[in-house]
Design an enzyme around this catalytic site. Sequence first.
Site, PDB file in Angstrom:
ATOM      1  CB  SER A 137      -1.346   0.477   8.449  1.00  0.00           C
ATOM      2  OG  SER A 137      -2.557   1.112   8.114  1.00  0.00           O
ATOM      3  CG  ASP A 138      -3.433  -5.251   5.571  1.00  0.00           C
ATOM      4  OD1 ASP A 138      -4.321  -4.699   4.896  1.00  0.00           O
ATOM      5  OD2 ASP A 138      -3.478  -6.452   5.886  1.00  0.00           O
ATOM      6  CD  GLN A 139      -6.396  -5.315  12.810  1.00  0.00           C
ATOM      7  OE1 GLN A 139      -7.560  -5.146  12.476  1.00  0.00           O
ATOM      8  NE2 GLN A 139      -5.897  -4.855  13.942  1.00  0.00           N
ATOM      9  CE  LYS A 163      -3.813  -2.152   2.547  1.00  0.00           C
ATOM     10  NZ  LYS A 163      -4.536  -2.163   3.847  1.00  0.00           N
TER      11      LYS A 163
END
Length: 199
Positions: free
Chosen positions: A75-77, A59
């Site tokens: 960011s990612d989760q 991203k």
Amino acid sequence: MTPKLILASSSPFRRMLMENAGLSFEAHAARIDERAVEAPLENAGAKPDAVALVLARAKAEEVSSRFPDSLVIGSDQTMSLGDSVFHKPTDLADAASHLQALSGVTHRLNSAVAIVSDGVVLWEHLAHAQLTMRPLTVEFIARHLARVGERALSSVGAYQLEGEGIQLFEKIEGDYFTILGLPMLPLLKKLRELGAIDG
């Protein structure tokens, strides 16, 4: 001159976290197909935390390609229950299935953040949280989803801890910001080190 900060996200919650921290930034959604990035990783047996790191980096790299002189935060989760990886539910029936699977057990959230400038990854960080959901009846799940509606589709696990979703849990271990998907304390520390914010 202080570089411009950009959050590579369309998430209102991540934007809110950065705004509440007093950061001056722009937000631009990354133009990537997350499922196309993560599917081959999952098929190859990548762990959920590794998938989160790859997505956070991807991203930030994509947005950095459009804003090369900026510091871009991606960011990612991911969420895992044993070997199973959960994605955002596709509809309310899928959300109900997620909540039934999580009922009475502990799952893990993996939150990754990366900073990219001029296409170069300057920093990345991974944080974890363990969440134990209380036992839920099918009837309660139906009532809960009727109350929260489509909001249940905006997060992995079909709950939003910052809202009514808190009622679903009996135990939480981990940093609040990690649970919301953006580990703010390590991010702020790195931004100070990079001279991007006052410190």
